[in-house]
Enzyme design. Sequence first.
Site, mmCIF file in Angstrom:
data_model
loop_
_atom_site.group_PDB
_atom_site.id
_atom_site.type_symbol
_atom_site.label_atom_id
_atom_site.label_comp_id
_atom_site.label_asym_id
_atom_site.label_seq_id
_atom_site.Cartn_x
_atom_site.Cartn_y
_atom_site.Cartn_z
ATOM 1 N N LYS A 262 0.829 -1.214 0.000
ATOM 2 C CA LYS A 262 0.000 0.000 0.000
ATOM 3 C C LYS A 262 0.856 1.254 0.000
ATOM 4 O O LYS A 262 0.624 2.196 -0.769
ATOM 5 C CB LYS A 262 -0.939 -0.021 1.195
ATOM 6 C CG LYS A 262 -1.886 1.178 1.243
ATOM 7 C CD LYS A 262 -1.438 2.171 2.289
ATOM 8 C CE LYS A 262 -2.350 3.370 2.352
ATOM 9 N NZ LYS A 262 -1.966 4.301 3.431
ATOM 10 N N ASP A 281 -6.607 0.678 0.652
ATOM 11 C CA ASP A 281 -6.789 0.625 2.095
ATOM 12 C C ASP A 281 -8.263 0.344 2.355
ATOM 13 O O ASP A 281 -9.024 0.037 1.424
ATOM 14 C CB ASP A 281 -6.321 1.916 2.760
ATOM 15 C CG ASP A 281 -7.061 3.147 2.222
ATOM 16 O OD1 ASP A 281 -8.076 2.970 1.510
ATOM 17 O OD2 ASP A 281 -6.637 4.273 2.518
#
Length: 356
Positions: A262, A281
């Site tokens: 991420k 996310d």
Amino acid sequence: MKRPRPPSPPSISAAAKPPLSPPPTPILKQKLQRTGAPKWLPLKLTQTELTLPLTFPTGQTFRWKQTGPVQYSGSIGPHLVSLRQRAGDDTVSYCLHRSARPKAAELALLDFLNAEISLAELWSDFEIKDPRFGEVAKHLGGARVLRQDPLECLIQFLCSSNNNIARITKMVDFVSSLGLYLGEVEGFEFHQFPSLERLSRVSEDELRKAGFGYSRAKYITGTVSALQSKPGGGDEWLLSLRKLDLQDAIAALCTLPGVGPKVAACIALFSLDQHSAIPVDTHVWQIATRYLVPDLAGAKLTLKLCSRVAEAFVSKYGGYAGWAQTLLFIAELPAQKALLQSSQSIQLVKSSEQKK
């Protein structure tokens, strides 16, 4: 892992400079040559191409400060710059507070803003592929993706992992204070982002004392050390990732301490020209399960499902899917969500009146 959700931009009267821990070594505030009285110049970007409150306080960078009602200030390399938008004026203006080379500063600013990419063209293409995107874009014009310096972006997102906005800002301000002092705008001090060599002189213990915690201090010093060992230097290595395919760039970033998929996707999108990168996310996951992969609603977010979500965005929006995802993420922030709901209510009232 949650992407920090930025709060609505505060009014200038409410804006307060977060407290800074003292840097580990004294920073001499060198007096640089002023460019003269503040002079505002048009940037040749309309508000449909750049809206400041939809670009700066939205989680892409934590170094720019709100220094006016619709004004944001920050450093780009050795240049200290402010950008502003005024009511009734469709153009964005900029002011150089510190710069030895004004023309170079303007070019650096345009590069930082990804000015060569036309939002109008991108969003027209997205609207064809997704009519819902067009409805959102009507009310949130000018949300751009920035093109930051890769080292600066990397260190910021190492600070952002599993963190809140206040702590991220404090940490980033501390790291920034290690660089060359550029000046002050409306009570905020600004510095050039420190070099890799300067960062290498900061110990893990100094970062922990400044509030970074054990893991994050270890990741930052470890990453700085890893970058210094790269052939040709860490700065050149990071810039070389702009020439790689997305997955290769992500894989390379994930070799650095503390960088996961991420965080790597954020760095790739906001500094490495990887326009199809999707930082997944929980917020992006919720967007995806509502509109792109509803069959995954209720499932637990895993690394494998993160890849599926990213693929769904690219399948829907194409090579600039990261820009589409950024707007949809911004649309979920509290202030923008309220604006969209208000607009939808007005449209429903108008539609009802027309039917009557």
